[in-house]
Design a protein around this motif. Structure first.
Motif, PDB file in Angstrom:
ATOM      1  N   THR A  25      11.969  -8.759  19.259  1.00  0.00           N
ATOM      2  CA  THR A  25      11.994  -8.320  17.861  1.00  0.00           C
ATOM      3  C   THR A  25      11.911  -9.539  16.959  1.00  0.00           C
ATOM      4  N   GLY A  26      10.774  -9.700  16.334  1.00  0.00           N
ATOM      5  CA  GLY A  26      10.580 -10.828  15.428  1.00  0.00           C
ATOM      6  C   GLY A  26      11.055 -10.500  14.014  1.00  0.00           C
ATOM      7  N   MET A  27      11.033 -11.507  13.184  1.00  0.00           N
ATOM      8  CA  MET A  27      11.471 -11.323  11.798  1.00  0.00           C
ATOM      9  C   MET A  27      10.580 -10.320  11.058  1.00  0.00           C
ATOM     10  N   ASP A  28       9.289 -10.321  11.351  1.00  0.00           N
ATOM     11  CA  ASP A  28       8.396  -9.360  10.692  1.00  0.00           C
ATOM     12  C   ASP A  28       8.777  -7.922  11.051  1.00  0.00           C
ATOM     13  N   ALA A  29       9.142  -7.708  12.312  1.00  0.00           N
ATOM     14  CA  ALA A  29       9.567  -6.363  12.734  1.00  0.00           C
ATOM     15  C   ALA A  29      10.882  -5.980  12.049  1.00  0.00           C
ATOM     16  N   VAL A  31      11.894  -7.041   9.084  1.00  0.00           N
ATOM     17  CA  VAL A  31      11.541  -6.756   7.689  1.00  0.00           C
ATOM     18  C   VAL A  31      10.957  -5.347   7.576  1.00  0.00           C
ATOM     19  N   ALA A  32      10.036  -5.016   8.480  1.00  0.00           N
ATOM     20  CA  ALA A  32       9.398  -3.700   8.436  1.00  0.00           C
ATOM     21  C   ALA A  32      10.407  -2.578   8.681  1.00  0.00           C
ATOM     22  N   SER A  37      13.583  -7.986   2.695  1.00  0.00           N
ATOM     23  CA  SER A  37      12.634  -9.096   2.768  1.00  0.00           C
ATOM     24  C   SER A  37      13.184 -10.271   3.577  1.00  0.00           C
ATOM     25  N   LYS A  38      12.256 -11.109   4.071  1.00  0.00           N
ATOM     26  CA  LYS A  38      12.659 -12.319   4.795  1.00  0.00           C
ATOM     27  C   LYS A  38      13.499 -13.216   3.898  1.00  0.00           C
ATOM     28  N   THR A  39      13.138 -13.278   2.626  1.00  0.00           N
ATOM     29  CA  THR A  39      13.884 -14.115   1.685  1.00  0.00           C
ATOM     30  C   THR A  39      15.342 -13.664   1.622  1.00  0.00           C
ATOM     31  N   LYS A  48      17.695 -16.364  12.783  1.00  0.00           N
ATOM     32  CA  LYS A  48      17.714 -15.083  13.484  1.00  0.00           C
ATOM     33  C   LYS A  48      18.928 -15.025  14.408  1.00  0.00           C
TER      34      LYS A  48
END
Length: 193
Positions: A25-29, A31-32, A37-39, A48
């Protein structure tokens, strides 16, 4: 009281990591799935791994509170509580979102025993041992620590068997084995009068 953004993020990340694992599970996943948001994530957590530690602490608190409460609701005697553990596991296994033990998964993904994520996972298991050791002492076990360890090994094995799907009733099978351990540690169960 409305939960903070940080608490909301941890709760949502717990669901995502539980379903998908930690490394996968990456940061983009995140966020989605969380809509955060990542910020905002990095505002609350510097990495992480820091978020994973917060997730594990929340899961530990929630799961231990739940399992102990359910064990104590199901049985009033210490001996009964030691067996009720397996009835509670059966309840958990039937939940539609059951995906195995988050702490087993985390320690498998972070295998270095000195890594904070591995250590947090081991702490969860240590705290469960502490509770069941105390219950075994209350029950009058000859060697309460040994009994607690053996019961928890049955617990861990049944979780893995259920998660992998190779047993029909792993909690029931573990409970049957636990009865044998209890007879050895506590003597035969007294007949109801």
């Amino acid at each position: 009281m409305r939960p903070s953004k940080r608490d909301e993020l941890v709760r949502e990340a717990l669901k995502v990591f539980y379903r998908g694992g930690f490394h996968a599970t990456g940061m983009d996943a995140l966020v989605a799935a969380t809509g955060i948001s990542k910020t905002t994530m990095f505002k609350h957590f510097s990495s992480k791994e820091e978020l994973i530690l917060a997730v594990l602490r929340l899961r530990d608190e929630n799961f231990r509170n739940w399992i102990i409460r359910r064990v104590e609701e199901r049985a009033s005697s210490p001996r009964g509580r030691l067996l009720a553990l397996f009835d509670v596991l059966a309840e958990w296994f039937e939940q539609p979102d059951f995906r195995g033990c988050m702490f087993i998964k985390a320690s498998g993904e972070y295998q270095d025993p000195d890594h904070p994520i591995h250590a947090q996972s081991a702490e969860h298991k240590r705290l469960l041992f502490k509770y069941f050791d105390a219950v075994a002492r209350q029950a009058g076990a000859k060697r309460p620590g040994d009994l607690a360890r053996q019961l928890l090994l049955l617990k861990e094995g049944s979780i893995i068997a259920k998660h992998m799907g190779y047993e029909v009733d792993p909690a029931g099978d573990a409970k049957a084995a636990a009865r044998t351990l209890l007879e050895d540690a506590l003597g035969p169960e007294a007949e109801a009068a």
